[in-house]
Each structure stands twice: as structure tokens, then as C-alpha cells.
Design an enzyme around this catalytic site. Sequence first.
Site, PDB file in Angstrom:
ATOM      1  N   GLN A   1      -2.081  -1.893 -21.873  1.00 41.19           N
ATOM      2  CA  GLN A   1      -1.245  -3.029 -21.446  1.00 41.19           C
ATOM      3  C   GLN A   1      -2.175  -4.205 -21.161  1.00 41.19           C
ATOM      4  O   GLN A   1      -3.100  -4.073 -20.342  1.00 41.19           O
ATOM      5  CB  GLN A   1      -0.493  -2.624 -20.179  1.00 41.19           C
ATOM      6  CG  GLN A   1       0.383  -3.699 -19.585  1.00 41.19           C
ATOM      7  CD  GLN A   1       0.737  -3.373 -18.138  1.00 41.19           C
ATOM      8  OE1 GLN A   1       0.054  -2.591 -17.488  1.00 41.19           O
ATOM      9  NE2 GLN A   1       1.783  -3.968 -17.633  1.00 41.19           N
TER      10      GLN A   1
ATOM     11  N   SER B   1      -2.536  -8.633 -17.148  1.00 38.91           N
ATOM     12  CA  SER B   1      -3.267  -9.319 -16.081  1.00 38.91           C
ATOM     13  C   SER B   1      -4.403 -10.176 -16.627  1.00 38.91           C
ATOM     14  O   SER B   1      -5.042  -9.820 -17.613  1.00 38.91           O
ATOM     15  CB  SER B   1      -3.865  -8.308 -15.115  1.00 38.91           C
ATOM     16  OG  SER B   1      -2.872  -7.452 -14.639  1.00 38.91           O
TER      17      SER B   1
ATOM     18  N   GLU C   1       7.231   0.482 -15.958  1.00 33.66           N
ATOM     19  CA  GLU C   1       5.963   0.844 -15.320  1.00 33.66           C
ATOM     20  C   GLU C   1       6.213   1.366 -13.910  1.00 33.66           C
ATOM     21  O   GLU C   1       5.663   2.384 -13.496  1.00 33.66           O
ATOM     22  CB  GLU C   1       5.050  -0.376 -15.256  1.00 33.66           C
ATOM     23  CG  GLU C   1       3.726  -0.111 -14.539  1.00 33.66           C
ATOM     24  CD  GLU C   1       2.753  -1.288 -14.630  1.00 33.66           C
ATOM     25  OE1 GLU C   1       3.218  -2.440 -14.616  1.00 33.66           O
ATOM     26  OE2 GLU C   1       1.549  -1.049 -14.709  1.00 33.66           O
TER      27      GLU C   1
ATOM     28  N   GLU D   1       2.757  -5.844  -1.758  1.00 31.95           N
ATOM     29  CA  GLU D   1       3.353  -7.098  -1.242  1.00 31.95           C
ATOM     30  C   GLU D   1       4.396  -7.626  -2.229  1.00 31.95           C
ATOM     31  O   GLU D   1       5.474  -8.086  -1.836  1.00 31.95           O
ATOM     32  CB  GLU D   1       2.271  -8.177  -1.020  1.00 31.95           C
ATOM     33  CG  GLU D   1       1.316  -7.901   0.127  1.00 31.95           C
ATOM     34  CD  GLU D   1       0.176  -6.957  -0.248  1.00 31.95           C
ATOM     35  OE1 GLU D   1       0.114  -6.512  -1.417  1.00 31.95           O
ATOM     36  OE2 GLU D   1      -0.648  -6.646   0.624  1.00 31.95           O
TER      37      GLU D   1
HETATM   38  C1  LIG Z   1      -6.350   0.843 -11.258  1.00 34.73           C
HETATM   39  C2  LIG Z   1      -5.709  -0.390 -11.844  1.00 34.73           C
HETATM   40  C3  LIG Z   1      -5.222  -0.350 -13.130  1.00 34.73           C
HETATM   41  C4  LIG Z   1      -4.625  -1.489 -13.679  1.00 34.73           C
HETATM   42  N1  LIG Z   1      -4.209  -1.422 -14.981  1.00 34.73           N
HETATM   43  C5  LIG Z   1      -3.732  -2.533 -15.572  1.00 34.73           C
HETATM   44  C6  LIG Z   1      -3.404  -2.516 -16.967  1.00 34.73           C
HETATM   45  O1  LIG Z   1      -3.507  -1.496 -17.630  1.00 34.73           O
HETATM   46  N2  LIG Z   1      -2.992  -3.659 -17.533  1.00 34.73           N
HETATM   47  C7  LIG Z   1      -2.856  -4.812 -16.836  1.00 34.73           C
HETATM   48  O2  LIG Z   1      -2.463  -5.817 -17.430  1.00 34.73           O
HETATM   49  N3  LIG Z   1      -3.164  -4.871 -15.508  1.00 34.73           N
HETATM   50  C8  LIG Z   1      -3.597  -3.757 -14.871  1.00 34.73           C
HETATM   51  N4  LIG Z   1      -3.932  -3.788 -13.531  1.00 34.73           N
HETATM   52  C9  LIG Z   1      -3.844  -5.067 -12.831  1.00 34.73           C
HETATM   53  C10 LIG Z   1      -2.766  -5.115 -11.758  1.00 34.73           C
HETATM   54  O3  LIG Z   1      -1.500  -5.141 -12.337  1.00 34.73           O
HETATM   55  C11 LIG Z   1      -3.068  -6.362 -10.912  1.00 34.73           C
HETATM   56  O4  LIG Z   1      -4.306  -6.119 -10.263  1.00 34.73           O
HETATM   57  C12 LIG Z   1      -1.996  -6.630  -9.888  1.00 34.73           C
HETATM   58  O5  LIG Z   1      -0.811  -7.029 -10.532  1.00 34.73           O
HETATM   59  C13 LIG Z   1      -2.411  -7.693  -8.845  1.00 34.73           C
HETATM   60  O6  LIG Z   1      -2.891  -8.850  -9.448  1.00 34.73           O
HETATM   61  P1  LIG Z   1      -4.299  -9.487  -9.037  1.00 34.73           P
HETATM   62  O7  LIG Z   1      -5.318  -8.375  -9.065  1.00 34.73           O
HETATM   63  O8  LIG Z   1      -4.524 -10.672  -9.909  1.00 34.73           O
HETATM   64  O9  LIG Z   1      -4.154  -9.943  -7.523  1.00 34.73           O
HETATM   65  P2  LIG Z   1      -3.514 -11.297  -6.986  1.00 34.73           P
HETATM   66  O10 LIG Z   1      -2.250 -11.580  -7.698  1.00 34.73           O
HETATM   67  O11 LIG Z   1      -4.567 -12.354  -6.999  1.00 34.73           O
HETATM   68  O12 LIG Z   1      -3.177 -10.901  -5.498  1.00 34.73           O
HETATM   69  C14 LIG Z   1      -4.169 -10.818  -4.459  1.00 34.73           C
HETATM   70  C15 LIG Z   1      -3.437 -10.430  -3.157  1.00 34.73           C
HETATM   71  O13 LIG Z   1      -2.476 -11.440  -2.809  1.00 34.73           O
HETATM   72  C16 LIG Z   1      -1.189 -10.863  -2.669  1.00 34.73           C
HETATM   73  N5  LIG Z   1      -0.157 -11.769  -3.186  1.00 34.73           N
HETATM   74  C17 LIG Z   1      -0.209 -12.479  -4.334  1.00 34.73           C
HETATM   75  N6  LIG Z   1       0.931 -13.195  -4.503  1.00 34.73           N
HETATM   76  C18 LIG Z   1       1.721 -12.906  -3.428  1.00 34.73           C
HETATM   77  C19 LIG Z   1       3.019 -13.307  -3.024  1.00 34.73           C
HETATM   78  N7  LIG Z   1       3.755 -14.145  -3.756  1.00 34.73           N
HETATM   79  N8  LIG Z   1       3.525 -12.797  -1.862  1.00 34.73           N
HETATM   80  C20 LIG Z   1       2.792 -11.924  -1.101  1.00 34.73           C
HETATM   81  N9  LIG Z   1       1.541 -11.517  -1.431  1.00 34.73           N
HETATM   82  C21 LIG Z   1       1.025 -11.995  -2.580  1.00 34.73           C
HETATM   83  C22 LIG Z   1      -1.232  -9.607  -3.526  1.00 34.73           C
HETATM   84  O14 LIG Z   1      -0.270  -8.656  -3.117  1.00 34.73           O
HETATM   85  C23 LIG Z   1      -2.666  -9.126  -3.288  1.00 34.73           C
HETATM   86  O15 LIG Z   1      -2.763  -8.395  -2.090  1.00 34.73           O
HETATM   87  C24 LIG Z   1      -4.510  -2.678 -12.936  1.00 34.73           C
HETATM   88  C25 LIG Z   1      -4.995  -2.715 -11.618  1.00 34.73           C
HETATM   89  C26 LIG Z   1      -5.577  -1.595 -11.068  1.00 34.73           C
HETATM   90  C27 LIG Z   1      -6.086  -1.677  -9.655  1.00 34.73           C
END
Ligand SMILES: Cc1cc2nc3c(=O)[nH]c(=O)nc-3n(C[C@H](O)[C@H](O)[C@H](O)COP(=O)(O)OP(=O)(O)OC[C@H]3O[C@@H](n4cnc5c(N)ncnc54)[C@H](O)[C@@H]3O)c2cc1C
Length: 396
Positions: A114, A117, A232, A365
Site C-alpha cells: 500500500q 503515506s 484495512e 487519535e
Molecule cells: C508498522 C507500520 C506500518 C505501516 N504500513 C503502511 C503501509 O503499508 N502503507 C502506507 O501507506 N502507510 C503505512 N503506515 C503509515 C501509517 O498509516 C501512518 O504512519 C499513519 O497514518 C500516521 O501518519 P503519520 O505517521 O504521517 O503521522 P501524522 O499524521 O504526522 O501524525 C502525528 C501525530 O499527530 C496526531 N494527529 C494528526 N492529525 C490529527 C488530528 N486531526 N487529530 C488528532 N490527532 C492528530 C496523530 O494521531 C499522531 O499521533 C505504516 C505505519 C506503521 C507504524
Amino acid sequence: MATDERARVEAQIEALFASYPPADMPEQQFWGAQYDHGLAWVQFPEGLGGLGVSPRWQAEVNRRIEEAGGSIRNRFNNVLGIGMGAGTLLAHGTEEHQRRFLRPMFTTEEIWCQLFSEPGAGSDLAALSTTAVREGDTWIVNGQKVWNTLAHLAKWGLLVTRTDPDVPKHAGLTYFVVDMEAEGVDVRPLHQITGEAEFNEVYFTDVHIPDDLRLGEVGEGWSVAMTTLMNERVAIGGQVAPRGSGAIAHAVAAWEQTDRDDAVARDQLLAYWIESEAMRLTAIRAGEAAKRGTPGPEGSTAKLHWADLNKSITSFAIDLMGAEGMTYPQGYAFSRPDLTANRTEDPHKAFLRARANSIEGGTSEIMKNILGERVLGLPGEPRVDKNVAWRDVPRS
Ligand SMILES: Cc1cc2nc3c(=O)[nH]c(=O)nc-3n(C[C@H](O)[C@H](O)[C@H](O)COP(=O)(O)OP(=O)(O)OC[C@H]3O[C@@H](n4cnc5c(N)ncnc54)[C@H](O)[C@@H]3O)c2cc1C
């Protein structure tokens, strides 16, 4: 009706086992036959790995296969494909896509990843900046994705791109299936807390995607992506494992090995066991209620609860191990597993891996926001970029 369905499923299981005894077949050959008998995703249409019956029968099929010595580990080895890609292809793909992709996905001959991100667009997925520009019947893709589970093994990727920067962020997205072996796709490992690199960052430099690998209409990538994300959450939070398995099994094993017999720890173990069972039964009920099609926001409830519970139980198991729980005997050597480590039997690794549960597949969150807004009907977050062209939204 349910009796009819049971009879049909039973007949297919018997026919499958008669010609393909699960314990004696090479796994991929068995999974291929399972697909051909409509027992891959029982709720899918006939000819596409299903029988068009209620999804509740799938748990029964899986149980019978494991009982007969077969394996259902394809669901974990190709979790992004089978868990999320299949539902997306069914809802938004053409019949040609479905016939081309579903069977080799189920047999794991073709692994999927996928590609959603990005460094600046995780929770705010619609803010993504990877571009796809049309040139005749081909799209040229440039940009970067991150945290892409199993991308290093994948033949195909589920990719969301920006095709129109002049409209608000949700309206300018288009969804593709991308060949991970195409020129210009660069997959680089990311080292995780467990020592493994189960995920990656992926760079696209002038990657060509033929238009016939588009899922859904141009500019409608957001609704296709939502189908993937809803699947998912169900795939992550709604798995129905046997009673007493998974994280709670680690805790029970740690309990049996400890000489601690205080009432507080015993009480806590019991409380976790009951909560695990309640969660398992809720997942079964949700599965029964779910009709064919896109799962609803209930998937977010399961995902949120599962992430919290898994973290708590794996921490508790480590506590029970005392000083031994503080070590990481296998070390942090870099390795590239062929399935996600959530299914590990090792309590140390399970503890470390569980830290990701409240991030992967959408953070806790964000799950709470979805539940607040879509289930409880609470006021939404202020959305300052709602009617602004993506090009004009300030970005850091
Ligand atoms: C083990 C693992 C596997 C993954 N596999 C995939 C994959 O296969 N493909 C893929 O595309 N992605 C993948 N991901 C990515 C995952 O979907 C993202 O890490 C996740 O959606 C959070 O995005 P971010 O890391 O950019 O954090 P951010 O969006 O930057 O968030 C940082 C913090 O702020 C909080 N936050 C952000 N916006 C808000 C809001 N509006 N209200 C309240 N809190 C908020 C979040 O909850 C978090 O605590 C994976 C992640 C992990 C850890």
C-alpha cells in the site's frame, strides 16, 4: 437461507478437501484450488474466489482448513493485498482487473503493498503530493511514499496520487495499481524498533503507469482510498483469532512460567483474558453484520480497541517476565521478514512490535475523530483547507 448457505459452503469444503488434501499439498497449489472452489473470500461473487454468501462463513472455512492441517498464512503474508486490495478491486476495479489480480494475490504468487503515506501526508492523507501527469494513455508518476509494509517483496502497489492541484485536496486525487518492478520505482528499507525492516520508503521517478491500471475515475481517488482504509481497519482490528490466542496467549504463557502468584497480577490477567474474549466475540458479531461491500466506521472501533489492548497485554506479559523481560535476547540485527511481525510467538518482539499498533492503519487519535464525527455525530474538526485549491494550501 442460512441453512442453504451452510450446505453450499460445506459442499465446497468437501469437494476441495477430496481433491486437494490441505496437509499434503504445496501451499500455493492448495490456495489456488481454494480460490477456484469459491472459498477464498466466500462473500465475493462466484468465479472471483467466492460463493456470494455471507462473510460469516469464512471463519468456518479457515477453521476447517487449519484443523485439516492446511495453512491460512497467505492472509498474513499478503496482508495488504488480501486484507485490503481485494475489497478495493472488487468495489472499484473492472472485471478484467479482478480476473487478472485476485487469484495470484490469494495464492501469494504476487505480493501487494500500500503506497498511501508520505512524509507530509499520513493522517492527513488527502494532502499528499506525489503527482501523476497524463500523457496520452500513460501517467507519469513522481514523488515519495513512506512506511510501506512489504514493498520490498511486492509485485503490485496500491497507489494514490495527485492528478489535479487546482481543486481542493480531496477532489484532485487518482488511484492506480502500480507495477513495483517498473523503471523508476526505488524501494529502500526502514529499520524498525524490533530490528526488522518490514516496511520501506518508496521513491517514484518518472514511473510510467498505463491508464488501464487506474482504479475508479480520474479525480475520484479519495473514495477508492476510503474503501481500502475501511477494509484495512477491518483487516487489522476485526480478525477473528481462536479463543485465547495472540497477545493473551503470551500473557498466559508468561504467567505459567512466573513464580509470582499475587492476587493483583492474577486479577489483571483474568481481566485481559475476558477483554480479549469480548473483543473476539464483538469481531465475530461485526463480521456477521457486515454485508458485502464497503465496511463502515465500525472497523475503526475494532482497530482502536485492538491497538490499546494489544499494547497493554504485551506490556503485562513483559512485566510478568521480570528482569528477563528487560532483555532482547535475539538482538536488533537487521532482517527482512516475509510476514508482518504481529503474529510473532516471541513475547519480546511482540511487545516491541505492538508499539506500532496505534499508528499503523490510522492512528488511535484519528480513529477517535472518526468515531466522534461519524458514529456519535459530534461536531467535526475545523477544516480550513476545505474549499481551497490544493496548490494554494500553505505547506511546510
Ligand atoms: C508498522 C507500520 C506500518 C505501516 N504500513 C503502511 C503501509 O503499508 N502503507 C502506507 O501507506 N502507510 C503505512 N503506515 C503509515 C501509517 O498509516 C501512518 O504512519 C499513519 O497514518 C500516521 O501518519 P503519520 O505517521 O504521517 O503521522 P501524522 O499524521 O504526522 O501524525 C502525528 C501525530 O499527530 C496526531 N494527529 C494528526 N492529525 C490529527 C488530528 N486531526 N487529530 C488528532 N490527532 C492528530 C496523530 O494521531 C499522531 O499521533 C505504516 C505505519 C506503521 C507504524
